[in-house]
Design a protein around this motif. Structure first.
Motif, short mmCIF file in Angstrom:
data_model
loop_
_atom_site.label_atom_id
_atom_site.label_comp_id
_atom_site.label_asym_id
_atom_site.label_seq_id
_atom_site.Cartn_x
_atom_site.Cartn_y
_atom_site.Cartn_z
N LYS A 222 0.53 -1.05 0.06
CA LYS A 222 0.10 -0.05 -0.03
C LYS A 222 0.85 1.16 -0.10
N TYR A 223 0.50 2.25 -0.95
CA TYR A 223 1.60 3.23 -1.45
C TYR A 223 0.66 4.60 -0.63
N ASP A 224 1.41 5.28 0.16
CA ASP A 224 0.19 6.73 1.20
C ASP A 224 0.29 7.50 -0.22
N ILE A 225 1.76 7.29 -1.21
CA ILE A 225 1.93 8.48 -2.55
C ILE A 225 2.03 8.17 -3.67
N LYS B 165 -6.68 4.27 -5.88
CA LYS B 165 -7.47 4.72 -5.64
C LYS B 165 -9.07 3.96 -5.27
N THR B 166 -8.50 2.57 -5.90
CA THR B 166 -9.79 2.30 -6.00
C THR B 166 -9.65 0.95 -4.83
N MET B 167 -8.11 0.71 -4.92
CA MET B 167 -7.71 -0.26 -3.71
C MET B 167 -6.89 0.24 -2.55
N TYR B 168 -6.99 1.87 -2.63
CA TYR B 168 -6.40 2.66 -1.64
C TYR B 168 -7.50 4.00 -1.80
N PRO B 169 -8.19 3.96 -0.70
CA PRO B 169 -8.46 5.11 -1.21
C PRO B 169 -8.04 6.90 -0.68
N ASP B 170 -7.15 6.40 0.54
CA ASP B 170 -5.93 7.09 1.18
C ASP B 170 -4.98 7.47 0.72
N GLN C 17 -12.49 12.88 0.28
CA GLN C 17 -11.39 12.38 -0.64
C GLN C 17 -11.74 10.65 -1.23
N ARG C 18 -12.58 9.91 -1.06
CA ARG C 18 -13.47 9.31 -1.80
C ARG C 18 -14.32 9.19 -3.04
N VAL C 19 -14.10 10.58 -3.42
CA VAL C 19 -14.88 11.20 -4.63
C VAL C 19 -14.66 10.73 -6.02
N ARG C 20 -14.39 10.01 -6.74
CA ARG C 20 -14.16 10.12 -7.74
C ARG C 20 -15.02 11.15 -9.34
N LYS C 21 -16.17 10.97 -8.57
CA LYS C 21 -16.15 12.72 -9.59
C LYS C 21 -18.01 13.02 -9.29
N VAL C 22 -17.71 14.74 -9.68
CA VAL C 22 -18.81 15.20 -9.08
C VAL C 22 -19.81 15.95 -10.69
N SER C 23 -21.01 15.58 -10.47
CA SER C 23 -21.52 15.96 -11.61
C SER C 23 -22.95 17.53 -10.79
N GLU D 268 -20.00 10.55 -7.85
CA GLU D 268 -19.80 8.94 -7.63
C GLU D 268 -18.23 8.71 -6.88
N LEU D 269 -18.44 7.55 -6.42
CA LEU D 269 -17.51 7.50 -5.27
C LEU D 269 -16.33 6.58 -6.22
N TYR D 270 -15.52 5.53 -5.12
CA TYR D 270 -14.39 5.17 -6.09
C TYR D 270 -14.89 4.04 -6.00
N ASP D 271 -15.69 3.39 -4.86
CA ASP D 271 -16.75 1.99 -4.77
C ASP D 271 -17.85 2.04 -4.87
N SER D 272 -18.14 2.88 -6.23
CA SER D 272 -18.61 2.54 -7.44
C SER D 272 -20.75 3.58 -6.41
#
Length: 246
Positions: free
Chosen positions: A49-52, A78-83, A203-209, A214-218
């Protein structure tokens, strides 16, 4: 230990960035792994798990292929590690608008300057160390429970029952959403309220319309008309924070 992954299709670039970071005097220990393909990183990310993540946008001449696109790579991580905190590097400026939907912490133009990349990583470490350990105290299961804010994807309420949707489990408790929103606001500015019944970790958001988040977990969360202006303002502030500390 802060774990950093650097990805660029040019080996000399990854090694230069690795050297820059390793000789910089950060206040914490770091480890830097260099990759020349997104595929290789994704394989290793199953174990590490990479922090950056520092990634070029165009990872090959055929970068139009999603598996060779830095934004796609960041989305998968980000889907695997949202942080994970994302820093993009590129020689092309036309992607800048698209990057806003892929949670960049910084956007660095090539050729890479040592001061720029080290400052970006230093600020990323600052954000990580000052947000990931913040705790929210709730009453659940007959006693007090501490929830790690960085692990919360969103809160959803059903009358006074609130469920914290987290990485590994969901936790329910009783509290008014207005009061919870106030308490969260005192701890972090990374949460936004898109409707009466939701509180979302940006920090868990993939997209905003204009209509939904839409979150990274769909997960799809609707944005109520009453909250649209506030959501837009919070998202803009969150994006502005990519250019420096708050």
């Amino acid at each position: 230990m802060i774990k950093i992954a650097v990805v660029d299709d040019m080996k000399i670039v990854t090694l230069d960035i690795k050297l820059m970071l390793e000789r910089y005097d950060f206040d914490t220990n770091i480890s830097v792994d260099a990759y020349i393909s997104g595929k290789e990183l994704l394989e290793n990310a199953q174990k590490i798990k990479y922090d950056i993540l520092i990634t070029d946008i165009e990872l090959s001449e055929e970068h139009q292929k999603v598996e060779e696109n830095g934004m796609y790579l960041a989305s998968k991580i980000k889907t695997m590690y949202p942080d994970t905190t994302i820093i993009y590097i590129t020689g092309t400026i036309c992607y800048k608008a698209d990057l806003l939907f892929h949670e960049p912490f910084r956007y660095i133009q090539k050729p890479i300057k040592e001061d720029d990349i080290c400052k970006a990583v230093e600020d990323a470490i600052y954000r990580i160390e000052n947000t990931e350990n913040k705790l929210l105290c709730i009453q659940a299961g007959g006693g007090n429970t501490m929830l790690k804010l960085s692990e919360i994807t969103y809160f959803a309420s059903d009358k006074r029952k609130i469920t914290a949707h987290m990485e590994k489990e969901d936790v329910s408790f009783y509290e008014k959403m207005n009061y919870l929103e106030k308490r969260i606001g005192e701890l972090s500015d990374h949460f936004v309220r898109p409707g009466k019944s939701y509180l979302v970790n940006l920090q868990r958001v993939r997209k905003v319309s204009g209509e939904e988040i839409e979150l990274y977990d769909s997960t799809i969360i609707p944005i109520s008309r009453r909250y649209k202006k506030d959501v837009a303002a919070k998202c803009e502030k969150f994006i502005r924070s990519f250019t420096g500390r708050k």
